[in-house]
Design an enzyme around this catalytic site. Structure first.
Site, PDB file in Angstrom:
ATOM      1  N   HIS A  49       3.349   1.209   1.200  1.00 25.64           N
ATOM      2  CA  HIS A  49       4.321   1.542   1.907  1.00 25.64           C
ATOM      3  C   HIS A  49       5.337   2.129   0.927  1.00 25.64           C
ATOM      4  CE1 HIS A  49       4.441  -0.058   6.090  1.00 25.64           C
ATOM      5  NE2 HIS A  49       3.345   0.023   5.594  1.00 25.64           N
ATOM      6  N   ARG A  53       6.452   6.192   0.741  1.00 24.66           N
ATOM      7  CA  ARG A  53       7.938   6.469   1.200  1.00 24.66           C
ATOM      8  C   ARG A  53       8.539   7.543  -0.070  1.00 24.66           C
ATOM      9  NH1 ARG A  53       8.588   1.183   2.720  1.00 24.66           N
ATOM     10  NH2 ARG A  53       9.862   0.749   0.759  1.00 24.66           N
TER      11      ARG A  53
END
Length: 167
Positions: A49, A53
């Site tokens: 993640h 990002r």
């Protein structure tokens, strides 16, 4: 100010959609993570993640105290809470009154200045779980999702990476 709830099943594309929505607002986005890296699999998940990002996010790790974190980060960029179902699980595991916490979150969302994008899982579309704990969690998640959807300005359901506007 906008409150956006994004729901869907596991691996449906909710987080990617939520990240795009949060980035669409002015200011530096804040990522409020409710997950805890308690094992290797979760550590890898969190790392994926973060890599996706990039580095333009302010990060806060908030497994339990979501309302104070939202208040503390208000006034800047959009906040992305990923995810409410993990937060709910953390609350239940800690023996906290999840209904009180969810209602406090709903009340707080009305009083914030900066946008909030919330990710949650829709866990009630499958078979009825075979044990009381799983049924209790499924029911609590459904109630939580209804409460937050009720105060949200927008609600999206993501399936196979495709968002459908519900509200």
């Amino acid at each position: 100010m906008a409150v956006i709830l994004i729901t869907g099943g596991a691996r449906s594309g909710k987080s990617t959609r939520a990240e795009a929505r949060a980035r669409s607002f002015a200011g530096q986005p804040v990522y409020i993570a409710t997950a805890e890296a308690l094992d290797g699999e979760m550590q890898e998940r969190i790392a994926r993640h973060r890599a996706r990002r990039g580095t333009d996010w302010i990060e806060r790790e908030v497994p339990l105290d979501l309302v104070p974190a939202l208040r503390a980060t208000d006034g800047g960029g959009a906040r992305l809470v990923d995810c409410l179902t993990l937060w709910l699980s953390n609350l239940m595991h800690a023996g906290r009154n999840w209904e009180h916490e969810v209602n406090a979150l709903a009340a707080t969302l009305f009083n914030l200045k900066s946008p909030v994008v919330l990710v949650t899982n829709e866990v009630g579309l499958g078979i009825v779980p075979d044990n009381a704990l799983a049924r209790s969690f499924r029911d609590a998640a459904g109630i939580m999702n209804q409460i937050i959807a009720g105060v949200a300005d927008e609600v999206e359901f993501v399936v196979a990476g495709l968002p459908m506007k519900l509200k």
